[in-house]
Scaffold this active site. Structure first.
Site, mmCIF file in Angstrom:
data_model
loop_
_atom_site.group_PDB
_atom_site.id
_atom_site.type_symbol
_atom_site.label_atom_id
_atom_site.label_comp_id
_atom_site.label_asym_id
_atom_site.label_seq_id
_atom_site.Cartn_x
_atom_site.Cartn_y
_atom_site.Cartn_z
ATOM 1 N N ASP A 11 26.354 -1.521 -8.004
ATOM 2 C CA ASP A 11 25.682 -0.337 -8.550
ATOM 3 C C ASP A 11 24.204 -0.678 -8.592
ATOM 4 O O ASP A 11 23.766 -1.509 -9.376
ATOM 5 C CB ASP A 11 26.228 -0.065 -9.955
ATOM 6 C CG ASP A 11 25.505 1.086 -10.649
ATOM 7 O OD1 ASP A 11 24.473 1.554 -10.122
ATOM 8 O OD2 ASP A 11 25.966 1.506 -11.730
ATOM 9 N N TYR A 90 18.879 6.463 -11.435
ATOM 10 C CA TYR A 90 19.155 5.948 -12.770
ATOM 11 C C TYR A 90 19.742 4.533 -12.714
ATOM 12 O O TYR A 90 20.646 4.253 -11.932
ATOM 13 C CB TYR A 90 20.104 6.890 -13.535
ATOM 14 C CG TYR A 90 20.185 6.453 -14.957
ATOM 15 C CD1 TYR A 90 19.082 6.626 -15.807
ATOM 16 C CD2 TYR A 90 21.284 5.779 -15.438
ATOM 17 C CE1 TYR A 90 19.102 6.153 -17.102
ATOM 18 C CE2 TYR A 90 21.326 5.304 -16.730
ATOM 19 C CZ TYR A 90 20.229 5.488 -17.558
ATOM 20 O OH TYR A 90 20.241 5.004 -18.841
ATOM 21 N N TYR A 227 26.759 -6.102 -22.183
ATOM 22 C CA TYR A 227 27.267 -4.979 -21.402
ATOM 23 C C TYR A 227 26.313 -4.612 -20.259
ATOM 24 O O TYR A 227 25.155 -4.322 -20.486
ATOM 25 C CB TYR A 227 27.475 -3.741 -22.284
ATOM 26 C CG TYR A 227 28.086 -2.613 -21.482
ATOM 27 C CD1 TYR A 227 29.464 -2.520 -21.332
ATOM 28 C CD2 TYR A 227 27.287 -1.674 -20.827
ATOM 29 C CE1 TYR A 227 30.027 -1.523 -20.570
ATOM 30 C CE2 TYR A 227 27.850 -0.672 -20.056
ATOM 31 C CZ TYR A 227 29.219 -0.607 -19.929
ATOM 32 O OH TYR A 227 29.774 0.386 -19.166
ATOM 33 N N LYS A 230 30.865 -1.402 -16.310
ATOM 34 C CA LYS A 230 32.181 -1.939 -15.956
ATOM 35 C C LYS A 230 32.091 -2.478 -14.539
ATOM 36 O O LYS A 230 31.106 -2.280 -13.844
ATOM 37 C CB LYS A 230 33.220 -0.825 -16.064
ATOM 38 C CG LYS A 230 33.779 -0.677 -17.462
ATOM 39 C CD LYS A 230 34.816 -1.744 -17.787
ATOM 40 C CE LYS A 230 35.123 -1.705 -19.274
ATOM 41 N NZ LYS A 230 35.842 -2.872 -19.742
ATOM 42 N N ASP A 231 33.142 -3.143 -14.111
ATOM 43 C CA ASP A 231 33.033 -3.907 -12.875
ATOM 44 C C ASP A 231 33.404 -3.121 -11.640
ATOM 45 O O ASP A 231 33.165 -3.561 -10.534
ATOM 46 C CB ASP A 231 33.903 -5.146 -13.007
ATOM 47 C CG ASP A 231 33.695 -5.764 -14.364
ATOM 48 O OD1 ASP A 231 32.672 -6.423 -14.538
ATOM 49 O OD2 ASP A 231 34.528 -5.525 -15.246
ATOM 50 N N GLN A 240 52.163 -2.299 6.804
ATOM 51 C CA GLN A 240 53.114 -2.175 7.930
ATOM 52 C C GLN A 240 53.566 -3.524 8.499
ATOM 53 O O GLN A 240 52.988 -4.565 8.186
ATOM 54 C CB GLN A 240 52.517 -1.309 9.062
ATOM 55 C CG GLN A 240 52.002 0.045 8.646
ATOM 56 C CD GLN A 240 53.017 1.071 8.207
ATOM 57 O OE1 GLN A 240 52.730 1.943 7.432
ATOM 58 N NE2 GLN A 240 54.226 0.955 8.704
ATOM 59 N N SER A 241 54.569 -3.448 9.376
ATOM 60 C CA SER A 241 55.219 -4.592 10.061
ATOM 61 C C SER A 241 55.150 -5.896 9.280
ATOM 62 O O SER A 241 54.338 -6.760 9.593
ATOM 63 C CB SER A 241 54.642 -4.875 11.441
ATOM 64 O OG SER A 241 53.868 -3.876 11.923
ATOM 65 N N TYR A 346 30.336 -1.657 -26.118
ATOM 66 C CA TYR A 346 29.096 -1.074 -26.631
ATOM 67 C C TYR A 346 29.126 -1.020 -28.149
ATOM 68 O O TYR A 346 28.491 -0.187 -28.735
ATOM 69 C CB TYR A 346 29.011 0.378 -26.164
ATOM 70 C CG TYR A 346 28.092 0.655 -25.010
ATOM 71 C CD1 TYR A 346 26.717 0.555 -25.167
ATOM 72 C CD2 TYR A 346 28.599 1.047 -23.779
ATOM 73 C CE1 TYR A 346 25.875 0.845 -24.106
ATOM 74 C CE2 TYR A 346 27.762 1.340 -22.723
ATOM 75 C CZ TYR A 346 26.402 1.233 -22.896
ATOM 76 O OH TYR A 346 25.572 1.527 -21.850
HETATM 77 C C1 F6R Z 1 30.307 3.374 -17.710
HETATM 78 C C2 F6R Z 1 29.023 3.972 -17.335
HETATM 79 C C3 F6R Z 1 28.519 5.136 -18.111
HETATM 80 C C4 F6R Z 1 27.392 4.699 -19.047
HETATM 81 C C5 F6R Z 1 26.875 5.867 -19.907
HETATM 82 C C6 F6R Z 1 25.697 5.459 -20.785
HETATM 83 O O1 F6R Z 1 30.617 2.292 -16.874
HETATM 84 O O2 F6R Z 1 28.355 3.524 -16.436
HETATM 85 O O3 F6R Z 1 29.548 5.783 -18.816
HETATM 86 O O4 F6R Z 1 27.841 3.656 -19.879
HETATM 87 O O5 F6R Z 1 26.468 6.919 -19.084
HETATM 88 O O6 F6R Z 1 24.728 4.922 -19.952
HETATM 89 P P1 F6R Z 1 23.286 4.436 -20.450
HETATM 90 O O7 F6R Z 1 23.539 3.436 -21.556
HETATM 91 O O8 F6R Z 1 22.708 3.848 -19.218
HETATM 92 O O9 F6R Z 1 22.566 5.650 -20.934
HETATM 93 MG MG MG Z 2 25.736 2.890 -13.108
HETATM 94 MG MG MG Z 3 29.957 2.272 -11.228
#
Ligand code: F6R
Ligand code: MG
Ligand code: MG
Length: 364
Positions: A11, A90, A227, A230-231, A240-241, A346
């Site tokens: 990301d 963002y 934080y 997420k990953d 197949q086969s 969080y």
């Molecule tokens: C979850 C994710 C979003 C952000 C949420 C708050 O993996 O990426 O749900 O956690 O939009 O984002 P911030 O803290 O960047 O405003």
């Molecule tokens: Mg993101």
């Molecule tokens: Mg993502």
């Protein structure tokens, strides 16, 4: 012919918010991977996205953990992050946790799933990519694909699948692995991988040691100690086969099983299988989504993709996912919509507890 499939993702900036991907980042990935293909660093590539994650699917003959291939992905992500900053996307550069590249992107933010295979005359592979969830999301589908006869008819019917599969399970917090053979050790396996935030399936091999599936197991929160999203895992599955059929590999995703992630990485939600076009995380930043691209490999060339969840056969699942999402959302900040305390990424709880410390009294 020996071929390596490398799926490396990150990301590096969302559009809008954490919901989706800007076309400029896809274009940058495509441009740089085309150059690398011309130079012979990789054999072939496909660039795509799920939610806010840029996905680089590459084939080459350099084996896993190759510094040139990892370096290439790293350069794509860095260049993409610069573009993201420039156009104001963002969270630009979110998964670039370090500036110094040391030959491998593992532990540096991006997620990686790689396998080196002896390519069969016809080699169907499926790449699964998910957003707003964590690597434990693959535990249930991998179990069903390779160990559940109610899912995979071939485990009963096909003599090549009948002897079973070996699961390599990683204990995330301790960083140690154990191999468990199915069906013999099925109950031991389930007792571990049912705890999806603690144990994750890292790879699956056939009884004869041939690689069948690999998953990305990076946990950003464990890498960064805080934080950082997420990953959003990926995995590669052969079909197949001598391996489960394409339809047996896709079948577990008809459930829309509950996974950890969703809004702020802190909620349980249904994993909704979608087409690439529909892979935008909107409602409550979700619900968590998964795409599946199918390719035929030929001499390392990626023939495809087929967008496998772009099919009315999964309409009912999508509807069910929305009903589950609608229901569980009503629980708001209460478990089990919200994750348990240990997994809350969080959490404001320590601060609240600290603030109230003086006011807590022994119960009478
Ligand atoms: C979850 C994710 C979003 C952000 C949420 C708050 O993996 O990426 O749900 O956690 O939009 O984002 P911030 O803290 O960047 O405003
Ligand atoms: Mg993101
Ligand atoms: Mg993502």
């Amino acid at each position: 012919m020996k071929v390596t499939i490398s799926v490396i993702k990150a990301d590096i900036g969302g559009y809008v918010g954490h919901s989706g991907m800007h076309p400029a980042l896809i274009a940058e990935g495509e441009k740089r991977l085309a150059e690398a293909k011309d130079k012979g660093i990789i054999v072939d590539y496909h660039v795509t996205s799920v939610g806010d994650d840029l996905q680089l699917i590459m084939t080459h003959t350099r084996g896993t953990d190759n510094s040139e291939v990892h370096g290439l992905a790293w350069e794509v992500f860095k260049a993409g992050a610069d573009i993201a900053k420039e156009i104001g996307l963002y969270g630009a550069g979110q998964d670039i946790l370090s500036e110094a590249f040391s030959g491998n992107v593992k532990g540096m933010g991006p997620g990686v799933a790689e396998m080196e295979i002896e390519e069969r005359p016809s080699e169907p592979v499926i790449i699964f990519m998910a957003d707003k969830t964590s690597p434990g999301a693959w535990n249930l589908p991998l179990f069903k694909i390779f160990a559940d006869p109610f899912n995979t008819a071939g485990l009963v019917i096909d003599p090549k699948l009948h002897p079973g599969f070996i699961f390599k399970v990683l204990e995330l917090k301790k960083g140690r692995v154990v191999d468990l053979k199915c069906p013999d050790e099925m109950y031991d396996l389930l007792s571990l991988i049912g705890a999806v935030e603690n144990f994750v399936v890292k790879e699956v091999k056939r009884y004869d040691g041939v690689i069948a599936a690999v998953a990305s197991v990076q946990r950003l929160s464990l890498i960064a100690g805080r934080y950082v999203g997420k990953d959003d895992p990926v995995m590669i599955v052969r079909a197949q086969s001598g391996f489960p059929a394409v339809g047996e590999v896709l079948e577990p995703f008809s459930l829309a099983h509950m996974v950890a992630g969703w809004m702020r990485g802190s909620h349980w939600g249904p994993l909704m299988p979608v087409s690439v076009r529909e892979a935008n995380c909107t409602r409550f930043d979700g619900p968590p989504r998964v795409i599946a691209l199918g390719f035929q490999l030929k001499n390392g060339k990626l023939v495809g993709p087929r967008d496998l969840f772009d099919d009315p056969a999964f309409d009912l699942t999508r509807r069910r996912a929305q009903e589950i999402a609608d229901y569980i959302r009503r629980m708001g900040p209460f478990e089990p919509q919200r994750l348990g305390m240990e997994e809350m990424e969080y959490t404001t709880l320590p601060a609240v507890l600290k603030k109230l410390e003086e006011r807590f009294k022994e119960e009478e």
